[in-house]
Motif scaffolding. Structure first.
Motif, PDB file in Angstrom:
ATOM      1  N   LYS A 209      75.216 145.727 -14.035  1.00 59.31           N
ATOM      2  CA  LYS A 209      76.040 146.881 -14.384  1.00 59.31           C
ATOM      3  C   LYS A 209      77.362 146.799 -13.629  1.00 59.31           C
ATOM      4  O   LYS A 209      77.388 146.445 -12.467  1.00 59.31           O
ATOM      5  CB  LYS A 209      75.322 148.187 -14.068  1.00 59.31           C
TER       6      LYS A 209
ATOM      7  N   ILE B 160      73.065 140.787 -23.631  1.00 62.66           N
ATOM      8  CA  ILE B 160      72.189 141.912 -23.301  1.00 62.66           C
ATOM      9  C   ILE B 160      72.979 143.122 -22.828  1.00 62.66           C
ATOM     10  O   ILE B 160      72.657 144.264 -23.159  1.00 62.66           O
ATOM     11  CB  ILE B 160      71.137 141.491 -22.249  1.00 62.66           C
ATOM     12  N   MET B 161      74.051 142.895 -22.083  1.00 63.74           N
ATOM     13  CA  MET B 161      74.842 143.988 -21.517  1.00 63.74           C
ATOM     14  C   MET B 161      75.978 144.431 -22.458  1.00 63.74           C
ATOM     15  O   MET B 161      76.845 145.195 -22.057  1.00 63.74           O
ATOM     16  CB  MET B 161      75.413 143.576 -20.148  1.00 63.74           C
TER      17      MET B 161
ATOM     18  N   ILE C 252      66.575 139.107 -17.110  1.00 63.05           N
ATOM     19  CA  ILE C 252      67.794 139.931 -17.201  1.00 63.05           C
ATOM     20  C   ILE C 252      67.432 141.359 -17.588  1.00 63.05           C
ATOM     21  O   ILE C 252      67.928 142.316 -16.986  1.00 63.05           O
ATOM     22  CB  ILE C 252      68.794 139.320 -18.210  1.00 63.05           C
ATOM     23  N   ASN C 253      66.573 141.507 -18.570  1.00 62.44           N
ATOM     24  CA  ASN C 253      66.164 142.855 -18.999  1.00 62.44           C
ATOM     25  C   ASN C 253      65.485 143.624 -17.863  1.00 62.44           C
ATOM     26  O   ASN C 253      65.698 144.822 -17.705  1.00 62.44           O
ATOM     27  CB  ASN C 253      65.237 142.787 -20.211  1.00 62.44           C
TER      28      ASN C 253
ATOM     29  N   ARG D  54      68.433 144.663 -15.117  1.00 61.39           N
ATOM     30  CA  ARG D  54      69.718 145.128 -15.667  1.00 61.39           C
ATOM     31  C   ARG D  54      70.642 145.739 -14.617  1.00 61.39           C
ATOM     32  O   ARG D  54      71.856 145.605 -14.702  1.00 61.39           O
ATOM     33  CB  ARG D  54      69.473 146.163 -16.766  1.00 61.39           C
TER      34      ARG D  54
END
Length: 188
Positions: free
Chosen positions: A185, A66-67, A177-178, A181
């Motif tokens: 980071k 995702i990241m 997770i979304n 976020r």
């Protein structure tokens, strides 16, 4: 199953510490007649898990995908694991409280919820709609090529079995997770 020796093959300090804890527990059960259990937990994953390369690999893969970070796979990626959603593990603990018979129990996904590392990456890719970057590294000392536990004893004595299939559990993890976020980071 639980009678299979855990101290065979290439041993690491992790393997030794787990077996030592089981020996202590078995001794306390026999000596003091206490109602206690040791759970041999397989690949636990779920929301609120930050996951690392060694433990929490499903969360680690999901967060990295995702990241837009590189996923490292040690070995071929064909290593097979059974995975179990964290809520199902909590239910296993409650099941022991309600129905417990002292001893050692395998608590995991069993054959039904087994998945290879590469299959997990493909499932994550399908859920998020993009293919993550994957880098293959040399296999690691003591890494099992196949680990799927037999959970029949937990089914029989605890009346427990996992309920959350990998696709459903990984979707819940990815949604978390979304939504969070900012936690993942990298600060400069």
């Amino acid at each position: 199953d639980e009678s299979h020796p855990v101290s065979e093959g290439i041993l690491t300090p992790l393997h030794a510490s787990k077996r030592a804890a089981e020996l202590y527990l078995e001794t306390y059960i026999k000596t003091y007649k206490i109602n206690a259990a040791s759970f041999r937990l397989t690949g636990i994953y779920g929301t609120r898990q930050f996951g690392g390369e060694d433990h929490g690999w499903v969360a680690n893969f999901s967060i990295r995908a995702i990241m837009n970070r590189m996923i490292k796979v040690y070995g071929t990626g064909k290593q097979l694991r059974d995975i179990v959603y964290a809520e199902d593990v909590a239910e296993a603990c409650h099941a022991f409280y309600l129905n417990g018979k002292p001893g050692i129990y395998n608590i995991g996904g069993g054959e039904e919820f087994s998945i290879s590392l590469l299959e997990c990456i493909d499932l994550i890719s399908d859920i998020i709609g993009k293919k993550p970057q994957v880098k293959f590294e040399k296999g690691r000392l003591g890494d099992l090529l196949y680990f799927v536990c037999n959970i029949d004893k937990a089914k029989k004595y605890l009346k427990w079995y996992p309920k959350t299939p990998p696709k459903e559990g990984i979707k819940k993890l990815i949604n978390w997770i979304n939504n969070e976020r900012k936690l993942f980071k990298v600060s400069n």
